[in-house]
Enzyme design. Sequence first.
Site, PDB file in Angstrom:
ATOM      1  N   GLU A   1       0.842  -1.190   0.000  1.00  0.00           N
ATOM      2  CA  GLU A   1       0.000   0.000   0.000  1.00  0.00           C
ATOM      3  C   GLU A   1       0.883   1.249   0.000  1.00  0.00           C
ATOM      4  O   GLU A   1       1.957   1.280   0.603  1.00  0.00           O
ATOM      5  CB  GLU A   1      -0.882  -0.013   1.248  1.00  0.00           C
TER       6      GLU A   1
ATOM      7  N   LYS B   1     -10.054   0.900  -1.941  1.00  0.00           N
ATOM      8  CA  LYS B   1     -10.129   0.461  -0.544  1.00  0.00           C
ATOM      9  C   LYS B   1     -11.498   0.778   0.051  1.00  0.00           C
ATOM     10  O   LYS B   1     -11.954   1.916   0.019  1.00  0.00           O
ATOM     11  CB  LYS B   1      -9.028   1.142   0.258  1.00  0.00           C
TER      12      LYS B   1
ATOM     13  N   CYS C   1      -4.959  -3.327   3.323  1.00  0.00           N
ATOM     14  CA  CYS C   1      -4.618  -2.979   4.706  1.00  0.00           C
ATOM     15  C   CYS C   1      -5.773  -3.156   5.696  1.00  0.00           C
ATOM     16  O   CYS C   1      -6.079  -4.274   6.094  1.00  0.00           O
ATOM     17  CB  CYS C   1      -4.062  -1.555   4.741  1.00  0.00           C
TER      18      CYS C   1
END
Length: 273
Positions: A43, A113, A154
């Site tokens: 990321e 995300k 993440c």
Amino acid sequence: MNTIRIAALQMCSRQNRDDNLRQARTLMEEALSKGAQLIALPENFSFLNREGDKLSVVEDLQHGPSVQMLGAFARTHGVIIVGGSVPLRAGGKVTNTCLVFSAAGEIIARYDKIHLFDISLDEAHAFQESRHIAPGSALVTFEGYGHKMGLSICYDLRFPELFRRLAVQGARVLFVPSAFTWRTGSYHWEVLLRARAIENLCYVVAPAQQGRHNNRRESFGHTMIIDPWGQILTQAPDRPGVVVAELDFSYQQQTRQRLPCLDHVRVLHDRQT
């Protein structure tokens, strides 16, 4: 292909995008020298500083320097790239976006995300991603060497329902490019990654940021690749570098046949009283 050789990069990105891209290119070349057929980046590989600063380095799919570099590298070397994440424009905000490039250098998947890191553990560990980042809303898979693979980023790791849905859709490999903080990563990183692998009988590939990025941000690192039984196949030491593992899909199929928990999933309903 019954086996794929996958490389996961560990980086310490900072606020100079040109330096970060040079670091990424060097590590990708190292991955190629180790026989990688697919390369996964962490990321924020192209830029990591305060979240609001991403507005100054926002990219687009045609002319972004990070996007162009990854596409050209994939095309030149005939390798699939899971491009960590880059900031793309979304009105007055940005998306935290993972792009996947085919071996021909074409974008074949885009994942924005979904779960944003809005937490406050203490004064030194407070983050508000939603202030500057627009969330995604769609699950994304792609085909790599004949196998379906699923994307996350993440903080998504803490939401097992996302990974279960990817597995039910047929994902055999789950990617988790991350910049886990040192504070949370030291307690939760490994156990969450292994849990997602075990629950879904999937390979998990987790390229990570590591080290100190500025005077307020430090990432945990410990990039790893995990097999469907929850075993850590490889793990990076505490420095930038490359880890490589061979994913064996025949072994995965045998594991799923012996422990067919995905076939035992049931839809639960609340009982009305």
